[in-house]
Design an enzyme around this catalytic site. Sequence first.
Site, PDB file in Angstrom:
ATOM      1  N   CYS A   2     -64.143  -9.075 -78.642  1.00  0.00           N
ATOM      2  CA  CYS A   2     -65.538  -8.789 -78.934  1.00  0.00           C
ATOM      3  C   CYS A   2     -66.079  -7.893 -77.827  1.00  0.00           C
ATOM      4  O   CYS A   2     -65.424  -7.660 -76.825  1.00  0.00           O
ATOM      5  CB  CYS A   2     -66.332 -10.086 -78.968  1.00  0.00           C
ATOM      6  SG  CYS A   2     -65.568 -11.314 -80.026  1.00  0.00           S
ATOM      7  N   ARG A  27     -64.609  -2.602 -80.348  1.00  0.00           N
ATOM      8  CA  ARG A  27     -63.990  -3.868 -79.948  1.00  0.00           C
ATOM      9  C   ARG A  27     -64.117  -4.948 -81.019  1.00  0.00           C
ATOM     10  O   ARG A  27     -63.513  -6.021 -80.902  1.00  0.00           O
ATOM     11  CB  ARG A  27     -64.631  -4.389 -78.654  1.00  0.00           C
ATOM     12  CG  ARG A  27     -64.553  -3.416 -77.502  1.00  0.00           C
ATOM     13  CD  ARG A  27     -65.175  -4.018 -76.265  1.00  0.00           C
ATOM     14  NE  ARG A  27     -64.433  -5.193 -75.853  1.00  0.00           N
ATOM     15  CZ  ARG A  27     -63.354  -5.160 -75.100  1.00  0.00           C
ATOM     16  NH1 ARG A  27     -62.897  -4.014 -74.659  1.00  0.00           N
ATOM     17  NH2 ARG A  27     -62.726  -6.264 -74.767  1.00  0.00           N
ATOM     18  N   TRP A  75     -65.502  -9.826 -83.142  1.00  0.00           N
ATOM     19  CA  TRP A  75     -64.268  -9.778 -83.925  1.00  0.00           C
ATOM     20  C   TRP A  75     -63.832 -11.239 -84.013  1.00  0.00           C
ATOM     21  O   TRP A  75     -63.418 -11.833 -83.019  1.00  0.00           O
ATOM     22  CB  TRP A  75     -63.205  -8.922 -83.207  1.00  0.00           C
ATOM     23  CG  TRP A  75     -61.965  -8.723 -84.009  1.00  0.00           C
ATOM     24  CD1 TRP A  75     -61.750  -7.743 -84.925  1.00  0.00           C
ATOM     25  CD2 TRP A  75     -60.773  -9.510 -83.964  1.00  0.00           C
ATOM     26  NE1 TRP A  75     -60.482  -7.873 -85.456  1.00  0.00           N
ATOM     27  CE2 TRP A  75     -59.857  -8.942 -84.891  1.00  0.00           C
ATOM     28  CE3 TRP A  75     -60.373 -10.635 -83.243  1.00  0.00           C
ATOM     29  CZ2 TRP A  75     -58.589  -9.460 -85.106  1.00  0.00           C
ATOM     30  CZ3 TRP A  75     -59.096 -11.151 -83.454  1.00  0.00           C
ATOM     31  CH2 TRP A  75     -58.230 -10.565 -84.386  1.00  0.00           C
ATOM     32  N   ASN A 101     -66.589 -13.097 -74.900  1.00  0.00           N
ATOM     33  CA  ASN A 101     -65.433 -12.372 -75.444  1.00  0.00           C
ATOM     34  C   ASN A 101     -64.192 -13.087 -74.949  1.00  0.00           C
ATOM     35  O   ASN A 101     -63.990 -13.199 -73.746  1.00  0.00           O
ATOM     36  CB  ASN A 101     -65.455 -10.915 -74.941  1.00  0.00           C
ATOM     37  CG  ASN A 101     -64.134 -10.209 -75.174  1.00  0.00           C
ATOM     38  OD1 ASN A 101     -63.434 -10.491 -76.140  1.00  0.00           O
ATOM     39  ND2 ASN A 101     -63.790  -9.284 -74.290  1.00  0.00           N
ATOM     40  N   GLY A 102     -63.373 -13.595 -75.878  1.00  0.00           N
ATOM     41  CA  GLY A 102     -62.148 -14.288 -75.460  1.00  0.00           C
ATOM     42  C   GLY A 102     -61.924 -15.519 -76.312  1.00  0.00           C
ATOM     43  O   GLY A 102     -62.530 -15.650 -77.391  1.00  0.00           O
ATOM     44  N   GLU A 488     -45.016   5.507 -86.921  1.00  0.00           N
ATOM     45  CA  GLU A 488     -46.394   5.771 -86.492  1.00  0.00           C
ATOM     46  C   GLU A 488     -47.226   6.379 -87.630  1.00  0.00           C
ATOM     47  O   GLU A 488     -48.382   6.011 -87.837  1.00  0.00           O
ATOM     48  CB  GLU A 488     -46.368   6.688 -85.256  1.00  0.00           C
ATOM     49  CG  GLU A 488     -47.710   7.162 -84.741  1.00  0.00           C
ATOM     50  CD  GLU A 488     -48.655   6.045 -84.302  1.00  0.00           C
ATOM     51  OE1 GLU A 488     -48.244   4.877 -84.253  1.00  0.00           O
ATOM     52  OE2 GLU A 488     -49.830   6.357 -84.048  1.00  0.00           O
ATOM     53  N   LYS A 492     -50.562   4.697 -89.168  1.00  0.00           N
ATOM     54  CA  LYS A 492     -51.861   5.392 -89.243  1.00  0.00           C
ATOM     55  C   LYS A 492     -52.434   5.282 -90.648  1.00  0.00           C
ATOM     56  O   LYS A 492     -53.600   4.974 -90.829  1.00  0.00           O
ATOM     57  CB  LYS A 492     -51.731   6.880 -88.877  1.00  0.00           C
ATOM     58  CG  LYS A 492     -51.541   7.231 -87.449  1.00  0.00           C
ATOM     59  CD  LYS A 492     -52.716   6.980 -86.542  1.00  0.00           C
ATOM     60  CE  LYS A 492     -52.712   5.576 -86.021  1.00  0.00           C
ATOM     61  NZ  LYS A 492     -51.995   5.276 -84.815  1.00  0.00           N
ATOM     62  N   GLU A 495     -53.465   1.548 -91.632  1.00  0.00           N
ATOM     63  CA  GLU A 495     -54.581   0.909 -90.925  1.00  0.00           C
ATOM     64  C   GLU A 495     -55.940   1.516 -91.270  1.00  0.00           C
ATOM     65  O   GLU A 495     -56.948   0.835 -91.171  1.00  0.00           O
ATOM     66  CB  GLU A 495     -54.348   0.884 -89.414  1.00  0.00           C
ATOM     67  CG  GLU A 495     -54.422   2.209 -88.729  1.00  0.00           C
ATOM     68  CD  GLU A 495     -54.163   2.111 -87.238  1.00  0.00           C
ATOM     69  OE1 GLU A 495     -54.558   1.128 -86.617  1.00  0.00           O
ATOM     70  OE2 GLU A 495     -53.562   3.051 -86.691  1.00  0.00           O
ATOM     71  N   HIS A 511     -30.491   1.369 -97.992  1.00  0.00           N
ATOM     72  CA  HIS A 511     -30.192  -0.061 -97.858  1.00  0.00           C
ATOM     73  C   HIS A 511     -31.330  -0.933 -98.377  1.00  0.00           C
ATOM     74  O   HIS A 511     -31.455  -2.082 -97.962  1.00  0.00           O
ATOM     75  CB  HIS A 511     -29.878  -0.374 -96.388  1.00  0.00           C
ATOM     76  CG  HIS A 511     -28.703   0.406 -95.890  1.00  0.00           C
ATOM     77  ND1 HIS A 511     -27.405   0.059 -96.167  1.00  0.00           N
ATOM     78  CD2 HIS A 511     -28.644   1.547 -95.170  1.00  0.00           C
ATOM     79  CE1 HIS A 511     -26.587   0.946 -95.624  1.00  0.00           C
ATOM     80  NE2 HIS A 511     -27.319   1.863 -95.007  1.00  0.00           N
ATOM     81  N   LYS A 610     -60.095  -2.355 -81.451  1.00  0.00           N
ATOM     82  CA  LYS A 610     -59.359  -1.413 -80.611  1.00  0.00           C
ATOM     83  C   LYS A 610     -58.576  -2.122 -79.522  1.00  0.00           C
ATOM     84  O   LYS A 610     -57.453  -1.746 -79.217  1.00  0.00           O
ATOM     85  CB  LYS A 610     -60.373  -0.447 -79.990  1.00  0.00           C
ATOM     86  CG  LYS A 610     -59.785   0.587 -79.083  1.00  0.00           C
ATOM     87  CD  LYS A 610     -59.424   1.817 -79.865  1.00  0.00           C
ATOM     88  CE  LYS A 610     -58.669   2.825 -79.058  1.00  0.00           C
ATOM     89  NZ  LYS A 610     -57.608   3.450 -79.865  1.00  0.00           N
TER      90      LYS A 610
END
Length: 615
Positions: A2, A27, A75, A101-102, A488, A492, A495, A511, A610
Amino acid sequence: MCGIVGYLGHREAFDVIVKGLQRLEYRGYDSAGLMLFDGDQVTVSKTKGKVFDLKERAENANAIHGNLGIGHTRWATHGVPNDVNSHPHLSNSKRLALVHNGIIENYQSLKTTLEQRGYTFSSDTDTEVLVNLIEEIQQKEQVKLAKAVRLALNQVVGAYAIVVFDIEQPDRLVTARMGSPLAIGVGEKEYFIASDASPFIAYTSNAIYLEDGEMAVIARDQEVEVRKIKSNKEVDPFIVELELSLEEIEKGGYDHFMLKEIYEQPKAIQDTFRGRLLSDQGLIKMAGVEQHLNTFIEAKRIIIAACGTSWHAGLVGEYIFETYLRIPVEVEYASEFRYRDPVIGPGDVLIAISQSGETADTLAAIKLAKSKGAFVFGICNVVGSSIARETHAGAYTHAGPEIGVASTKAFTTQITLLTLIALKLSQAKESLSHSEIKHLTKALEAVPAKVQEVLELDAHIKAIAEAYFRAENSLYLGRGYNFPVALEGALKLKEISYIHAEGYPAAEMKHGPIALIDEQMPVFVIATRKGHYEKVVSNIQEIKSRKAKIIAIVTKGDQEVAALADHCIEIPEIEESLTPILTTIPLQLLAYYIAIMRGCNVDQPRNLAKSVTVE
Ligand code: F6R
């Protein structure tokens, strides 16, 4: 993950807090809240949704006045995003307000004890437990806020950055950190508290970064008082001058931070090698590596630990290090490494890669490797971050703030830095000749201009996005150095556009994933001329026979793949080990445009944050 903000001074705290929270929305952005004190009354506004919704709600209720306040953008960890679970949380008597935050890991046992003592809880959060624990201590021990906070935190297991307000001591805020970032901005007769410096850079460039296990009292007309939470020992606050500019953290005419950051890559890459790359002499200067040359070149092996995009950069690093340095390299997800009792010890080197420098799993991997006697080197972007401080040595990417949740310039600058390190070590180990190194340093120096050339294909890439933005599945294929780019590219797209995307080494397609291919499926293939070109062409033939749509990233002038693919994106000729820096750019732009065409919020994709400061 957060974001928290606090303000105490002479301005309307509402404006400082709302703008500050908007800067911290990277965040977390599923709910937001704030508390203001106008010298007489406390008002609290909270809402599910974005900071913008919070602003509207507070304005409609006229809850916008006061020179002191705290705010939060969330978050969710404990409890769904809704108004009740939003911060600030108040204590039962409503005397205290707290943002956090945590994660408080032992919140359940603390809650049970508090319930037995008559406390009630309206939310599902761990934070509401903490604010009531502080209140209980205040009442039981008859102590003031700072002492109660300290005693409470000594009972807490977990991670936190908190700001607490007590109506009975309304001239101050108490703040503390353990495992979550926290900065205090020191202005003229005003103080700011925030998860990073961006909320207060417009007002002051003087900051105090609290260390883990420290707390601070900021009070009107008083100096900041910093103490150790465990011992209560006073610590001299160290004020640093911030180099961050307001311009760097604003969109600068771009529609989104992500697009701005994609376009910043030529400069960001140049900033990564500025002062380090002496191409005329074929020399690399990196103090952090130089001081530990022997540790590196005598290493039994190098382990690279990271998460997400940084892990992909680590995979490219594995190819670069093994090719140039001939030292075995393993790349580990930090989250797996930290919990699987890995075999690591003296003689091993762990390189931790992290844009934010705050990723909880990467931080834990570092601590584990250190405890087992390995040498730990950090590659971070955020200066002064927890990972930068926790490692034995390190180097910054100097990419500038990355605010878009999807990592872009962090990836290309991490690869640039890994290349610099590999070249520096190859020089010392003499695993490459001087002329090879000189050739590679020249090639690296030419990268920013070539990235710029790829960016100029923007309109062509946008037109390709137009053709595929309705797809629901997609496949990304690459080999060798470009296998991590396939991963990657897929990350991208998924997400930010929520299209299902798989990244695979091209040869692995047979395979299993080949079963997914049909006429609807866009397949993005990296088919640059160097490295496994013929093999990739064969893979493209196999895809073509199954009628999928092929979007190929090729070297300029390629005819063979052009004859097979539905679309080609041409990148300039470049040294093979540097191709990932160029091939990743079209994939970033494709993901960006596809997401925009689908109406997605690219800077704040759903469920993501983030900085992943929880495991
Ligand atoms: C993807 C992305 C994440 C991060 C990951 C690690 O676009 O941004 O996958 O790469 O959370 O973050 P850092 O590099 O800050 O450790």
